[in-house]
Design an enzyme around this catalytic site. Structure first.
Site, PDB file in Angstrom:
ATOM      1  N   ASP A  85      -3.317   2.554  -5.604  1.00  0.00           N
ATOM      2  CA  ASP A  85      -2.179   2.556  -4.684  1.00  0.00           C
ATOM      3  C   ASP A  85      -1.969   1.251  -3.924  1.00  0.00           C
ATOM      4  O   ASP A  85      -1.022   1.133  -3.164  1.00  0.00           O
ATOM      5  CB  ASP A  85      -2.324   3.710  -3.687  1.00  0.00           C
ATOM      6  CG  ASP A  85      -3.581   3.575  -2.839  1.00  0.00           C
ATOM      7  OD1 ASP A  85      -4.596   3.063  -3.341  1.00  0.00           O
ATOM      8  OD2 ASP A  85      -3.539   3.963  -1.663  1.00  0.00           O
ATOM      9  N   GLU A  86      -2.859   0.281  -4.136  1.00  0.00           N
ATOM     10  CA  GLU A  86      -2.705  -0.961  -3.378  1.00  0.00           C
ATOM     11  C   GLU A  86      -2.626  -2.162  -4.313  1.00  0.00           C
ATOM     12  O   GLU A  86      -3.205  -2.141  -5.393  1.00  0.00           O
ATOM     13  CB  GLU A  86      -3.894  -1.152  -2.423  1.00  0.00           C
ATOM     14  CG  GLU A  86      -4.044   0.004  -1.442  1.00  0.00           C
ATOM     15  CD  GLU A  86      -5.167  -0.233  -0.438  1.00  0.00           C
ATOM     16  OE1 GLU A  86      -5.574  -1.392  -0.251  1.00  0.00           O
ATOM     17  OE2 GLU A  86      -5.629   0.751   0.151  1.00  0.00           O
ATOM     18  N   ASP A  93       0.862  -1.184   0.000  1.00  0.00           N
ATOM     19  CA  ASP A  93       0.000   0.000   0.000  1.00  0.00           C
ATOM     20  C   ASP A  93       0.900   1.236   0.000  1.00  0.00           C
ATOM     21  O   ASP A  93       1.683   1.442   0.929  1.00  0.00           O
ATOM     22  CB  ASP A  93      -0.876  -0.045   1.263  1.00  0.00           C
ATOM     23  CG  ASP A  93      -1.879   1.095   1.326  1.00  0.00           C
ATOM     24  OD1 ASP A  93      -1.822   2.001   0.471  1.00  0.00           O
ATOM     25  OD2 ASP A  93      -2.708   1.074   2.249  1.00  0.00           O
TER      26      ASP A  93
HETATM   27 MG   LIG Z   1      -2.548   3.909   0.279  1.00  0.00          MG
END
Ligand SMILES: [Mg+2]
Length: 223
Positions: free
Chosen positions: A106-107, A10
């Site tokens: 973002d992950e 993340d």
């Molecule tokens: Mg994040």
């Protein structure tokens, strides 16, 4: 059969971290990405850790954020730029496994079961990915290392920023059981309310709960 080895990576405060890279003059100062800063309307999409300390949160109106964090700088979102970083992150991940499952920009989950003997165990791979994200992209990640997706995700949420948390079978009870059940992926507000009716407040409560009761009241969920 041995356990699977799943990482969840993340990018910390993704949009805000990328904007900080492009705004060196704002180093050490609170920044949030969101809305239309010129017109002073819209909402916060991502705040950096400095702004978060003041209480600035995702979804907050810009004027409200400014009220509690007067020194904050707002930056309009540049999705093309964030997507480019996301692609670069996936290129790094791809060197460790071809089994990636992105979750937003973002992950990402990485199944490194097959590569973990070649490239070291899951923790070593997490350490290398974390180091490379910093040196090659200039951003930090939090990584969870576990035997399934849910606990890998819980691991990456466990400690931020720039951290690695293992949730191995031998330790996930001790680490996770006392945490609120709402920390689990897929436990949204409404599920959380229903669980509370059964007295289920922590992850441990859920693990000990009667499966048939849960199934009949919440429905089954495929994980
Ligand atoms: Mg994040």
């Amino acid at each position: 059969m041995g356990d699977r080895v799943i990482l969840h990576s993340d990018i910390n405060c993704c949009y805000a971290s990328i904007e900080h890279l492009h705004h060196p003059e704002l180093a050490g100062k609170p920044l949030a990405v969101g809305g239309d800063p010129e017109a002073r309307h819209g909402i916060v999409l991502t705040a950096d850790y400095i702004a978060k300390k003041y209480g600035v949160k995702t979804g907050m109106a810009l004027w409200q954020a400014k009220q509690i964090c007067p020194d904050i700088t707002f930056v309009s979102p540049r999705m093309d730029l964030y997507l480019r970083f996301s692609r670069m992150a996936h290129e790094i991940y791809a060197e460790y496994t071809d089994r990636q499952e992105p979750y937003g920009i973002d992950e990402c989950w990485l199944d490194v079961t097959g590569s973990s003997s070649l490239k070291g165990d899951g923790l070593l791979i997490a350490q290398e990915i974390s180091r490379r994200m910093k040196s090659e992209l200039g951003i930090t990640v939090s990584v969870g290392v576990s035997f399934n997706k849910i606990f890998a995700k819980l691991g990456s949420d466990y400690k931020k920023p720039d951290a690695i948390t293992t949730m191995y079978k031998s330790e996930f009870k001790q680490k996770a059981w006392s945490h609120p059940v709402a920390d689990l992926l897929y436990v949204g507000k409404s599920t959380n309310r229903k669980l509370a009716l059964f007295g289920i407040k922590t992850i441990g409560d859920l693990a000990r709960a009667d499966e048939d009761v849960l199934n009949s009241h919440l429905g089954k969920m495929q994980l």
